[in-house]
Design an enzyme around this catalytic site. Structure first.
Site, PDB file in Angstrom:
ATOM      1  N   HIS A   1       0.837  -1.214   0.000  1.00 43.06           N
ATOM      2  CA  HIS A   1       0.000   0.000   0.000  1.00 43.06           C
ATOM      3  C   HIS A   1       0.863   1.251   0.000  1.00 43.06           C
ATOM      4  O   HIS A   1       0.978   1.947   1.002  1.00 43.06           O
ATOM      5  CB  HIS A   1      -0.969  -0.021   1.185  1.00 43.06           C
TER       6      HIS A   1
ATOM      7  N   ASP B   1      -5.813   5.345  -0.722  1.00 43.43           N
ATOM      8  CA  ASP B   1      -5.094   4.618   0.341  1.00 43.43           C
ATOM      9  C   ASP B   1      -4.138   5.547   1.094  1.00 43.43           C
ATOM     10  O   ASP B   1      -3.155   5.069   1.687  1.00 43.43           O
ATOM     11  CB  ASP B   1      -4.307   3.437  -0.254  1.00 43.43           C
TER      12      ASP B   1
HETATM   13 ZN   LIG Z   1      -5.843   0.241  -2.647  1.00 45.18          ZN
END
Ligand SMILES: [Zn+2]
EC number: 3.1.4.-
Length: 442
Positions: free
Chosen positions: A179, A220
Site C-alpha cells: 500500500h 489509500d
Molecule cells: Zn488500494
C-alpha cells in the site's frame, strides 16, 4: 445677564481669568503631557508601518529561501536521474534505457518532462508496466492525465497547485511493501485506462470523471500497512476514532480532505460551493467503497442495475462509480504476468508483516496472511476465481470492450496460478515421500 436694547446692544463682558501661577503651571504641564501623548501616538503608528514593512520583507525572504531549497532538491533529483540514465544507457539490456523521458529537455527547459506520443498512448492501456517508472515520473504521468481528461480546465485548477497537490499526496503515502504510492498510481492508471476503454467521457459528466480520478489518487492515503482487522483487534487509535467502521478507509478519506484544506494544495479551490459539496460527497463515497468488507453488498447493488442500466439515474451512476474504483483497486491481475506477479510478493510481504505482529501480540491471525499456511498460488486462485472474475464479468455486461483486455487476462492468470499450485503440490508430495523413505531407512 446683561440687558439687550437698541441703545445698549448685547453686552458681553469679558472677565480676565484670574489664574494663579500654580494653576497656569498645571495647565501648561497638562498641555505638555497631551502633546507628548499625541507625539507618541504618531510615533507608534510610524513604528507599526515600519514593522509591517519589515515583516513583509522578511516573509518575502523566507519565501525566496524556501524556493531555493525546493530548487536545490529538484536539482539533486535531476542529478540522480541523470546518473541513472547514464548507467542504464551503458547497459543496453536494461529496460530503463528505454525510458521515454527526455532528461535533456527536462534540465534545459525548466525541468519539464516530455512524454512521447507512444508513452501517452501506452498510458491508456491496462497492460501498462508500472515498474518502469520512478516516483517523480509517476507524478508527471498523473499530472498528464488531469490535463488529458480536461479536468484542469473544467475545475479551473491552478497548474502549480496541481503539482503541489500531487507532491503532497505522494508524500502522504508510506513506504509499505504494497500500500504505497506506486499502488496509488496503478489504481489511478487503471481508472484512466477504463475511462478510455469504456468511453466513460461520453456517458458520464466531467464532474464524475474528476471524482473518479481524484478518489483513486487518494484512496489509500497514509495506509499504515496493517488492515482493518488488525486495527480493530489491536484497538488502534484509528479503530477507536472510527468505532471499528472501515477505520482505514475513513482515515484515507480524512487525510485526503486534510490535504485539500490547505489552499496551496486545493485543486478544487476554484469551484463553487455546490460543486465542492458534490466533489466531497463523491470522493467520500468512493473511498469508503474500497473496503473489501463491503464487497458483496456493493457488487450485489450493481448487479441489480446492470441489465437495465440507465445513465440518467443517479443511483445507477453512483453504483457504477463504486464498482469502477473497486475494480481498479484490485486490478493487478488484469495486467500481464510480469507486471502483476511482483505485486503478489509485495502483498504477501505486507500480510506476513501483519501476521508476524499479530502472533507476537497474541491477536487472531487470518490463515490467508499466515506465512505457514499460504502460498502465492493458493492466495491467488481463490481471489481471482471468486472475487475478481465474477466482478469483472459483471462489469463486462455493461462494457463488452473490457472482455478481451481485462477479463481474459484474469482467466489466464487463474490458469497460471492453478498450474503453479499443481507444481507446488507435486513438489510437496515428493518432499513427503523423500522424508518417509529416509525414515524407513535402518
Ligand atoms: Zn488500494
Amino acid at each position: 445677564m446683561p440687558s439687550n436694547s437698541e441703545s445698549n446692544p448685547y453686552k458681553v463682558i469679558y472677565e480676565e481669568a484670574r489664574k494663579t501661577a500654580a494653576e497656569a503651571e498645571m495647565i501648561e504641564s497638562v498641555m505638555t503631557h497631551i502633546s507628548e501623548q499625541f507625539t507618541k501616538c504618531f510615533q507608534i503608528n510610524d513604528l507599526k508601518a515600519d514593522l509591517t514593512k519589515r515583516v513583509a520583507m522578511l516573509e518575502k525572504r523566507v519565501e525566496m529561501e524556501g524556493l531555493k531549497v525546493c530548487e536545490i532538491e529538484k536539482c539533486k533529483k535531476d542529478i540522480t536521474q541523470l546518473q541513472d540514465v547514464i548507467m542504464s544507457t551503458t547497459n543496453k539490456n536494461n529496460p530503463r534505457a528505454k525510458r521515454e523521458f527526455s532528461l535533456h529537455e527536462k534540465l534545459h527547459r525548466g525541468r519539464k518532462y516530455t512524454l512521447s506520443q507512444e508513452t501517452v498512448e501506452y498510458l491508456k492501456n491496462p497492460s501498462f508496466n508500472n515498474w518502469h517508472w520512478e516516483p517523480n515520473e509517476m507524478l508527471c504521468l498523473l499530472e498528464h492525465m488531469y490535463y488529458d481528461l480536461d479536468l484542469v480546465t473544467y475545475f479551473n485548477i491552478n497548474p502549480i497547485v496541481l503539482k503541489r497537490w500531487l507532491l503532497c499526496v505522494q508524500e502522504s503515502y508510506r513506504n509499505n511493501p504494497f500500500h504505497n504510492f506506486r499502488h496509488c498510481f496503478c489504481v489511478t492508471q487503471m481508472m484512466y485506462g477504463m475511462i478510455y476503454l469504456c468511453k466513460l467521457e461520453d456517458k458520464m459528466s466531467k464532474l464524475d470523471i474528476g471524482i473518479l480520478m481524484t478518489a483513486c489518487i487518494c484512496h489509500d492515503l497514509d495506509h499504515p500497512g496493517y488492515n482493518n482487522t488488525y486495527q480493530i483487534n489491536a484497538r488502534t487509535e484509528l479503530a477507536v476514532r472510527y468505532n471499528d467502521i472501515s477505520p482505514l478507509e475513513n482515515h484515507h478519506c480524512a487525510v485526503a480532505f486534510k490535504i485539500l484544506s490547505n489552499p496551496d494544495c486545493n485543486i478544487f479551490a476554484n469551484v463553487d460551493k455546490e460543486t465542492w459539496k458534490q466533489i466531497r460527497q463523491g470522493i467520500i463515497t468512493l473511498i469508503l467503497a474500497t473496503d473489501m468488507a463491503r464487497h458483496g453488498e456493493i457488487l450485489e447493488s450493481f448487479k441489480q442495475k446492470v441489465d437495465n442500466f440507465d445513465y440518467a439515474n443517479e443511483e445507477h451512476v453512483a453504483a457504477l462509480k463504486m464498482i469502477l474504483i473497486k475494480c481498479c483497486d484490485i486490478s493487478n491481475e488484469v495486467r500481464p504476468m510480469d507486471v502483476s506477479e511482483p505485486w503478489v510478493d509485495c502483498l504477501l510481504e505486507e500480510y506476513f508483516m501483519q501476521s508476524d505482529r499479530e502472533k507476537a501480540e497474541g491477536l487472531p491471525v487470518a490463515p490467508f496472511m499466515d506465512r505457514d499456511k499460504v502460498t502465492k498460488a493458493t492466495a491467488q486462485i481463490g481471489f481471482i476465481k471468486f472475487v475478481l472474475i465474477p466482478m469483472f464479468e459483471t462489469v463486462a455486461k455493461l462494457f463488452p470492450s473490457i472482455e478481451d483486455c481485462m477479463v481474459k487476462p484474469l482467466r489466464d492468470a487463474r490458469d497460471y496460478y492453478e498450474e503453479l499450485k499443481q507444481m507446488d503440490d507435486a513438489m510437496a508430495e515428493r518432499k513427503k515421500a523423500e522424508a518417509l523413505a529416509l525414515k524407513k531407512r535402518p
